[in-house]
Design an enzyme around this catalytic site. Structure first.
Site, PDB file in Angstrom:
ATOM      1  CE  LYS A 164      -2.101   1.637   3.890  1.00  0.00           C
ATOM      2  NZ  LYS A 164      -1.681   3.026   3.934  1.00  0.00           N
TER       3      LYS A 164
ATOM      4  CE  LYS B 192      -7.694   6.441   4.539  1.00  0.00           C
ATOM      5  NZ  LYS B 192      -6.017   6.340   4.230  1.00  0.00           N
TER       6      LYS B 192
ATOM      7  NE  ARG C 228       1.711   2.336  13.403  1.00  0.00           N
ATOM      8  CZ  ARG C 228       1.226   3.076  13.900  1.00  0.00           C
ATOM      9  NH1 ARG C 228       1.391   4.111  14.829  1.00  0.00           N
ATOM     10  NH2 ARG C 228      -0.211   3.138  13.716  1.00  0.00           N
TER      11      ARG C 228
ATOM     12  CG  ASP D  10     -12.718  17.927  -4.429  1.00  0.00           C
ATOM     13  OD1 ASP D  10     -13.691  18.558  -4.443  1.00  0.00           O
ATOM     14  OD2 ASP D  10     -11.743  18.258  -4.056  1.00  0.00           O
TER      15      ASP D  10
ATOM     16  CG  ASP E 134      -4.882   4.382   1.739  1.00  0.00           C
ATOM     17  OD1 ASP E 134      -5.972   4.823   1.766  1.00  0.00           O
ATOM     18  OD2 ASP E 134      -4.452   4.088   2.993  1.00  0.00           O
TER      19      ASP E 134
ATOM     20  CB  THR F 154      -9.351   1.547  12.010  1.00  0.00           C
ATOM     21  OG1 THR F 154      -7.912   2.052  11.331  1.00  0.00           O
ATOM     22  CG2 THR F 154      -9.868   0.413  10.945  1.00  0.00           C
TER      23      THR F 154
END
Length: 233
Positions: A32, A61, A211, A64, A59, A119
């Site tokens: 990603k 997002k 991570r 608009d 990614d 999340t």
């Protein structure tokens, strides 16, 4: 339906990103590319990672007015990525415009998925900051159903909501789920989290892991552990 682990390349520049990917000599993980890396390096980093043989979830997002998103998606469709996303909060007109822009002249296009609720958002912050009073599950299901009706391929949601999304929108409607951590790991800034094995049980089609893999002492071993736990191999 194929399931897979997507590694979030949350690095600030090309050098750190490629140094990380250079560790993977025996496999080509699905990755990603998010806002930080894309805004730092632009389309060139997408092309370079694609040329190395990786599938890419871009990614960004998008959120608009419909015409702006349509034109942006037309540009992104030329990068040969495998998956892109937008915010379901942009509503139906924006999502259908995005599909139009993303579809190439030959009819092909990347997968298009919608973000339901991040999340990092919980019920309290949703009510306090967004003035959305309905329960989180109902909000996510409504956004998912709206995305499905608009013709999208799936949603980004918590693993805790994946099975319910399938129940509402069908088994072929994809659930791409961040918020995955090893049982012995740190949840970080995520609020709605679970483990790779539990994500599989709950119905996640793709899990996005950053991570716990990128900051591990042995990132390749952490990736393989994640794949094993998620795919049950």
């Amino acid at each position: 339906m194929a399931k897979d682990v997507i590694i979030a390349l949350d690095f600030e520049n090309r050098e750190k990103t490629l140094s990380f990917l250079d560790q993977f000599t025996g496999e080509k993980p699905f990755v990603k590319i998010g806002m930080e890396l894309y805004y730092a390096e632009g389309p060139a980093i997408v092309r370079e990672i694609k040329a190395r043989g990786h599938r890419i979830f871009l990614d960004l997002k998008l959120h608009d007015i419909p015409n702006t998103v349509k034109k942006a998606m037309r540009v992104l469709s030329g990068l040969d990525v495998d998956m892109v996303n937008l915010h379901a909060a942009g509503a139906t007109a924006m999502m259908t415009a995005a599909l139009e822009g993303l579809t190439r002249p030959d009819g092909t296009r990347p997968l298009l998925i919608a973000v339901t609720q991040l999340t990092s958002t919980d019920q309290e912050s949703m009510e306090r900051d967004l003035l959305i009073r309905e329960p989180m599950d109902e909000v996510v299901m409504h956004y998912a159903a709206t995305a499905a009706a608009a013709g999208l391929d799936g949603v980004v949601c918590s693993p805790l909501e994946a099975g319910k999304v399938h129940g509402r929108c069908g088994g072929s409607f994809l659930t791409v789920t961040p918020g995955v951590r090893f049982a012995d790991g740190d949840a970080g800034d995520q609020k709605r989290v679970t483990t790779p094995a539990r994500a599989r049980e709950l119905g996640s089609d793709y899990i996005v892991v950053g991570r716990p893999i990128t900051q591990a002492g042995d990132s390749v071993a952490a990736y393989r552990r994640c794949v094993k736990e998620f795919l049950g191999e």
